[in-house]
Design an enzyme around this catalytic site. Sequence first.
Site, PDB file in Angstrom:
ATOM      1  N   LYS A  98     -30.022 -12.443  92.885  1.00 57.54           N
ATOM      2  CA  LYS A  98     -30.154 -11.114  92.305  1.00 57.54           C
ATOM      3  C   LYS A  98     -28.830 -10.373  92.412  1.00 57.54           C
ATOM      4  O   LYS A  98     -28.301 -10.195  93.502  1.00 57.54           O
ATOM      5  CB  LYS A  98     -31.254 -10.320  93.027  1.00 57.54           C
ATOM      6  CG  LYS A  98     -31.509  -8.955  92.413  1.00 57.54           C
ATOM      7  CD  LYS A  98     -32.689  -8.259  93.082  1.00 57.54           C
ATOM      8  CE  LYS A  98     -32.965  -6.916  92.446  1.00 57.54           C
ATOM      9  NZ  LYS A  98     -34.128  -6.229  93.071  1.00 57.54           N
ATOM     10  N   ASP A 203     -42.061   2.212  94.374  1.00 53.80           N
ATOM     11  CA  ASP A 203     -42.034   1.671  93.003  1.00 53.80           C
ATOM     12  C   ASP A 203     -43.007   0.501  92.905  1.00 53.80           C
ATOM     13  O   ASP A 203     -42.708  -0.535  92.307  1.00 53.80           O
ATOM     14  CB  ASP A 203     -40.614   1.236  92.638  1.00 53.80           C
ATOM     15  CG  ASP A 203     -40.448   1.048  91.131  1.00 53.80           C
ATOM     16  OD1 ASP A 203     -41.311   1.536  90.376  1.00 53.80           O
ATOM     17  OD2 ASP A 203     -39.469   0.412  90.707  1.00 53.80           O
TER      18      ASP A 203
END
Length: 434
Positions: A98, A203
Amino acid sequence: MGMRNHEIVPSELVDRIAGLKHGGTYKVLKNLLKYKLLHHDRSKYDGFRLTYLGYDFLAIKTLVNRGVFTGVGRQIGVGKESDIFEVAQEDGTILAMKLHRLGRTSFRAVKSKRDYLRHRSSFSWLYLSRLAALKEFAFMKALQEHDFPVPKAIDCNRHCVIMSLVQGYPMVQVKQLQNPETVFEKIIGIVVRLAEHGLIHCDFNEFNIMIDDEEKITMIDFPQMVSVSHQNAQMYFDRDIECIFKFFRKRFNMTFQEDRDDDDTEVEVDENSRPSFYDITKDANALDRELEASGFTKKEQNDLDKFIEGGLEKSTDSDEDEESDDEEQTFESNEERNLNEMNSLQLQEEEQNRSDEVEAEVELDDNEKSESSGDDENEAERDEELDKKLGKQRRRAMAAARGGRKSQSSRNTYKDKGGRSQNSKIHSNMSGCW
């Protein structure tokens, strides 16, 4: 190295840091610009800045040298603040890489939505991406140690995080489930368990939940996590819960137990179906204290500031109660000092206001006197100026009248240089002819 103190590194500094001879720095910069690893900027001065592609190269080169992986594969995900690629280890194991890319056009408000900077007024997107990767790696590793369903954290460098590849699909792509009630209870249980450990995801929605064919849940994306002691912790917790309820209600047509009062028209959700933030008991071994999540006391926030600025060594105290008592005493003493200072400042302001009023009255009297005397002087000056202007006009008129008479006489009595007029010459010529 040069971008620690410069947004755009001057060319002279690049040459000085490189230390190459015979134009070697120019050749290297030319090659880096060719492959878009650097950007040449002349807006403020002649200099260079590192691009995200160049930052990717530095992070990947470091991780390859460590032996974390040997090759980079296809891109498997694109987010608003990251890109995800497959990487392969030497034995063929596939991992996920990532790359944080804060500063995209769709995510420019990161400074107000994240707590990486705290008190800093200026920042670099590369530096923010590095902090996001560091924070996500720390949270992922701690959650894994406490048996949370998260990917396995492998390594981290700069803005790059290496983790295990999750075999599954994002929840947003799933259309049907064999046991939606069981999956729903698992997801809500993860949110509640996180809060019991002192953390809120902030989130937690269908985009950050992975599910495999066996309906096993894995949660991802952790840079925005905050502590339950955060000032907006209840709002974040309720928002995460509402996202899960809303998704399962729309996608899988699930209905939740609700009680409707006869007196009131509002619908109250049963406590058994919707968890409440105030009913959650925080565990003694809270992860927010261990990970220094945002929303803690002032002391812990200062520690995180030092950690962000570089190199905070964790120190553990034996007696926490004594520290809290000392903090309360210092807080009370600071309050007393502030009250005393406020009282003294008020007295000083009153005395200053009184003196200002007296001075203003004196100035008004002086101004009135000066204005009265000034009016008389101005009138006398105006009379003198009028007399002068009238005198000048009279002199000009007289001079103009005299000048007109002289010009007329000169036209009628014109004579040549020899003293004889032009008419006398004509008479002499005519007499000669006769």
